[in-house]
Design a protein around this motif. Sequence first.
Motif, mmCIF file in Angstrom:
data_model
loop_
_atom_site.group_PDB
_atom_site.id
_atom_site.type_symbol
_atom_site.label_atom_id
_atom_site.label_comp_id
_atom_site.label_asym_id
_atom_site.label_seq_id
_atom_site.Cartn_x
_atom_site.Cartn_y
_atom_site.Cartn_z
ATOM 1 N N ALA A 114 0.868 -1.178 0.000
ATOM 2 C CA ALA A 114 0.000 0.000 0.000
ATOM 3 C C ALA A 114 0.905 1.228 0.000
ATOM 4 C CB ALA A 114 -0.904 0.001 1.226
ATOM 5 N N VAL A 115 0.586 2.191 -0.842
ATOM 6 C CA VAL A 115 1.432 3.377 -0.967
ATOM 7 C C VAL A 115 0.801 4.559 -0.249
ATOM 8 C CG1 VAL A 115 2.469 2.595 -3.129
ATOM 9 C CG2 VAL A 115 0.425 4.027 -3.194
ATOM 10 N N SER A 116 1.635 5.547 0.071
ATOM 11 C CA SER A 116 1.142 6.739 0.761
ATOM 12 C C SER A 116 1.972 7.948 0.335
ATOM 13 C CB SER A 116 1.221 6.543 2.278
ATOM 14 O OG SER A 116 2.562 6.301 2.670
ATOM 15 N N GLY A 117 1.558 9.098 0.804
ATOM 16 C CA GLY A 117 2.317 10.329 0.582
ATOM 17 C C GLY A 117 2.441 10.718 -0.883
ATOM 18 N N GLU A 118 3.603 11.231 -1.232
ATOM 19 C CA GLU A 118 3.848 11.708 -2.595
ATOM 20 C C GLU A 118 3.747 10.579 -3.622
ATOM 21 O OE1 GLU A 118 7.482 13.942 -2.909
ATOM 22 O OE2 GLU A 118 6.901 15.279 -1.263
ATOM 23 N N ARG A 122 1.259 10.576 -6.880
ATOM 24 C CA ARG A 122 1.750 10.338 -8.248
ATOM 25 C C ARG A 122 0.979 9.184 -8.904
ATOM 26 N NH1 ARG A 122 5.320 6.815 -10.600
ATOM 27 N NH2 ARG A 122 5.932 5.875 -8.621
ATOM 28 N N LEU A 123 0.806 8.092 -8.157
ATOM 29 C CA LEU A 123 0.120 6.924 -8.714
ATOM 30 C C LEU A 123 -1.375 7.188 -8.890
ATOM 31 C CD1 LEU A 123 2.028 4.106 -6.804
ATOM 32 C CD2 LEU A 123 2.416 4.947 -9.131
ATOM 33 N N TRP A 124 -1.972 7.977 -8.001
ATOM 34 C CA TRP A 124 -3.388 8.348 -8.139
ATOM 35 C C TRP A 124 -3.603 9.045 -9.481
ATOM 36 C CZ3 TRP A 124 -8.242 7.707 -6.830
ATOM 37 C CH2 TRP A 124 -9.174 8.704 -7.100
ATOM 38 N N HIS A 125 -2.733 9.979 -9.819
ATOM 39 C CA HIS A 125 -2.869 10.709 -11.083
ATOM 40 C C HIS A 125 -2.736 9.767 -12.284
ATOM 41 C CE1 HIS A 125 -3.354 14.618 -9.327
ATOM 42 N NE2 HIS A 125 -2.306 14.401 -8.546
ATOM 43 N N MET A 126 -1.849 8.792 -12.177
ATOM 44 C CA MET A 126 -1.710 7.810 -13.256
ATOM 45 C C MET A 126 -2.991 6.985 -13.404
ATOM 46 S SD MET A 126 2.216 6.546 -12.565
ATOM 47 C CE MET A 126 2.047 5.069 -13.544
ATOM 48 N N LEU A 127 -3.543 6.552 -12.278
ATOM 49 C CA LEU A 127 -4.761 5.735 -12.304
ATOM 50 C C LEU A 127 -5.942 6.518 -12.871
ATOM 51 C CD1 LEU A 127 -4.274 4.010 -8.860
ATOM 52 C CD2 LEU A 127 -4.593 2.771 -11.015
ATOM 53 N N ARG A 144 -14.174 7.483 1.741
ATOM 54 C CA ARG A 144 -13.383 6.335 2.213
ATOM 55 C C ARG A 144 -12.073 6.307 1.448
ATOM 56 N NH1 ARG A 144 -12.335 1.593 -0.245
ATOM 57 N NH2 ARG A 144 -14.071 1.559 -1.673
ATOM 58 N N ASP A 145 -11.010 5.989 2.141
ATOM 59 C CA ASP A 145 -9.701 5.901 1.515
ATOM 60 C C ASP A 145 -9.708 4.795 0.468
ATOM 61 O OD1 ASP A 145 -6.940 6.128 1.005
ATOM 62 O OD2 ASP A 145 -6.484 4.636 2.528
ATOM 63 N N LEU A 146 -9.432 5.151 -0.770
ATOM 64 C CA LEU A 146 -9.279 4.148 -1.817
ATOM 65 C C LEU A 146 -7.804 3.759 -1.819
ATOM 66 C CD1 LEU A 146 -11.392 5.707 -4.734
ATOM 67 C CD2 LEU A 146 -12.132 4.189 -2.894
ATOM 68 N N ARG A 147 -7.520 2.622 -1.246
ATOM 69 C CA ARG A 147 -6.125 2.198 -1.116
ATOM 70 C C ARG A 147 -5.523 1.908 -2.486
ATOM 71 N NH1 ARG A 147 -7.690 -0.808 3.823
ATOM 72 N NH2 ARG A 147 -6.836 0.421 5.529
ATOM 73 N N ILE A 148 -4.316 2.380 -2.650
ATOM 74 C CA ILE A 148 -3.563 2.130 -3.873
ATOM 75 C C ILE A 148 -2.422 1.186 -3.528
ATOM 76 C CG2 ILE A 148 -2.124 3.157 -5.669
ATOM 77 C CD1 ILE A 148 -3.782 5.727 -5.354
ATOM 78 N N PHE A 149 -2.265 0.168 -4.352
ATOM 79 C CA PHE A 149 -1.212 -0.823 -4.140
ATOM 80 C C PHE A 149 -0.253 -0.829 -5.315
ATOM 81 C CE2 PHE A 149 -4.802 -2.305 -1.682
ATOM 82 C CZ PHE A 149 -4.229 -2.762 -0.506
ATOM 83 N N ARG A 150 1.001 -0.976 -5.005
ATOM 84 C CA ARG A 150 2.032 -1.197 -6.020
ATOM 85 C C ARG A 150 2.407 -2.666 -5.907
ATOM 86 N NH1 ARG A 150 7.519 -0.495 -7.370
ATOM 87 N NH2 ARG A 150 7.709 0.650 -9.342
ATOM 88 N N LEU A 151 2.147 -3.407 -6.972
ATOM 89 C CA LEU A 151 2.425 -4.840 -6.997
ATOM 90 C C LEU A 151 3.784 -5.040 -7.652
ATOM 91 C CD1 LEU A 151 -1.110 -5.991 -8.239
ATOM 92 C CD2 LEU A 151 -0.305 -5.786 -5.871
ATOM 93 N N GLU A 152 4.770 -5.402 -6.844
ATOM 94 C CA GLU A 152 6.148 -5.490 -7.307
ATOM 95 C C GLU A 152 6.538 -6.946 -7.533
ATOM 96 O OE1 GLU A 152 7.776 -3.416 -3.958
ATOM 97 O OE2 GLU A 152 7.177 -1.457 -4.758
ATOM 98 N N PRO A 153 7.037 -7.271 -8.738
ATOM 99 C CA PRO A 153 7.454 -8.645 -9.018
ATOM 100 C C PRO A 153 8.511 -9.118 -8.029
ATOM 101 C CG PRO A 153 7.377 -7.360 -11.035
ATOM 102 C CD PRO A 153 7.204 -6.395 -9.891
ATOM 103 N N THR A 154 8.402 -10.380 -7.621
ATOM 104 C CA THR A 154 9.364 -10.938 -6.668
ATOM 105 C C THR A 154 10.332 -11.913 -7.318
ATOM 106 O OG1 THR A 154 7.809 -12.682 -6.018
ATOM 107 C CG2 THR A 154 7.810 -10.656 -4.705
ATOM 108 N N ALA A 155 10.104 -12.252 -8.567
ATOM 109 C CA ALA A 155 11.009 -13.210 -9.231
ATOM 110 C C ALA A 155 11.675 -12.549 -10.427
ATOM 111 C CB ALA A 155 10.228 -14.435 -9.696
#
Length: 155
Positions: A114-118, A122-127, A144-155
């Motif tokens: 979950a991302v926050s702050g700046e 930035r990601l909100w504007h992209m979405l 209500r807070d619409l949570r934004i997630f950054r899904l980062e590859p692990t492999a």
Amino acid sequence: MPGLSDLARRLGHQQWFATVFRVVVPLDRLVGRLTRGRVVALGVIPSLLITTTGRRSGKPRTNPLLYVPDGDAYVVIGSNWGQPHQPSWALNLLADSTARVTVKGREIPVRGRAVSGEERDRLWHMLVSEWPAYQTYLTRAGGRDLRIFRLEPTA
């Protein structure tokens, strides 16, 4: 399909659109599975399948989501079509950050953050650039807070 995509973006603000498509999600999920993630959201907008682990059941739960790319990561939002409660997949991801996404037929292990702050701004504007109706969903969700997630590859 630029014409269909533009139409979907315009209609996305309408309450009936959200209601209809909440009902269509199971069909979209099925189409996504049958096409191994090659066709999600009927190929109209950039979409992926996310598979999280149910926080109560421990079972895999798959949902189609709109995304925007951010480097090698995928950005998604827990808008739930503007409903007042969080979507289950977002709560599952908060409980266990490991997940899998299927994008254009490729399955990729990810860790959701979950991302926050700046970064969130930035990601909100992209979405919102990709799906302007998110602004409407924010209003509909009563702030209500619409949570934004950054899904980062692990492999």
